[in-house]
Write an enzyme that holds these catalytic residues in place. Sequence first.
Site, short mmCIF file in Angstrom:
data_model
loop_
_atom_site.label_atom_id
_atom_site.label_comp_id
_atom_site.label_asym_id
_atom_site.label_seq_id
_atom_site.Cartn_x
_atom_site.Cartn_y
_atom_site.Cartn_z
N ASP A 56 0.87 -1.17 0.00
CA ASP A 56 0.00 0.00 0.00
C ASP A 56 0.92 1.23 0.00
O ASP A 56 2.14 1.11 -0.16
CB ASP A 56 -1.00 -0.04 1.16
CG ASP A 56 -0.35 0.19 2.53
OD1 ASP A 56 0.89 0.31 2.60
OD2 ASP A 56 -1.10 0.23 3.53
N CYS B 68 3.19 -3.13 4.01
CA CYS B 68 2.38 -1.97 4.38
C CYS B 68 3.11 -1.26 5.51
O CYS B 68 4.31 -1.46 5.68
CB CYS B 68 0.95 -2.38 4.74
SG CYS B 68 0.76 -3.46 6.17
N HIS C 158 5.35 -31.11 11.19
CA HIS C 158 5.10 -29.89 10.41
C HIS C 158 3.99 -30.13 9.40
O HIS C 158 3.10 -29.30 9.22
CB HIS C 158 6.38 -29.44 9.71
CG HIS C 158 7.51 -29.16 10.65
ND1 HIS C 158 7.39 -28.34 11.74
CD2 HIS C 158 8.78 -29.64 10.69
CE1 HIS C 158 8.52 -28.30 12.42
NE2 HIS C 158 9.39 -29.09 11.79
#
Length: 150
Positions: free
Chosen positions: A8, A65, A134
């Site tokens: 952004d 961002c 995992h």
Amino acid sequence: MKIVIGCDHAGFNIKDKVIAHLKEKGHEVVEVGTFSTDSCHYPVYAHAACKKILGGECELGILICGTGIGMSMAANKHDGIRAACCSDTFSARLTREHNDANILCIGERVVGVGLALDLVDAFVNAEYMNSGNHVTRVAMLKDIEEGKLD
Ligand code: RB5
């Protein structure tokens, strides 16, 4: 590797440096905006990047961002996306190795350019371990998406 990058207005200044760095390392980069520092809304760019990964065009993504948090929240609303907001290289590496994260989120207002590039390297160069607990745990994330975890 083909990597999608989005930001952004608050991540715009680091974005070009990350792109140049990735290209220098031989990666292909797909940009989904934003393309200026004009105020905009991070979910738009998180969504655009997630579509590139979920559609199979890109393997990994980087979202930037102000804090990295809004981008990670927006990205993690997508089934099949595992986005991690990191500001240390240990976490950036481990989230690939353990969580099979497919998006790294960075906060431009949190880290400097040098650390941002190190975070990108740690994330992109790491590989999912793809074994044992995992695999079980990442599968459980999918179960949550599908409403299968009690
Ligand atoms: C924009 O001001 C800022 O809120 C955004 O970039 C991000 O940090 C949100 O999580």
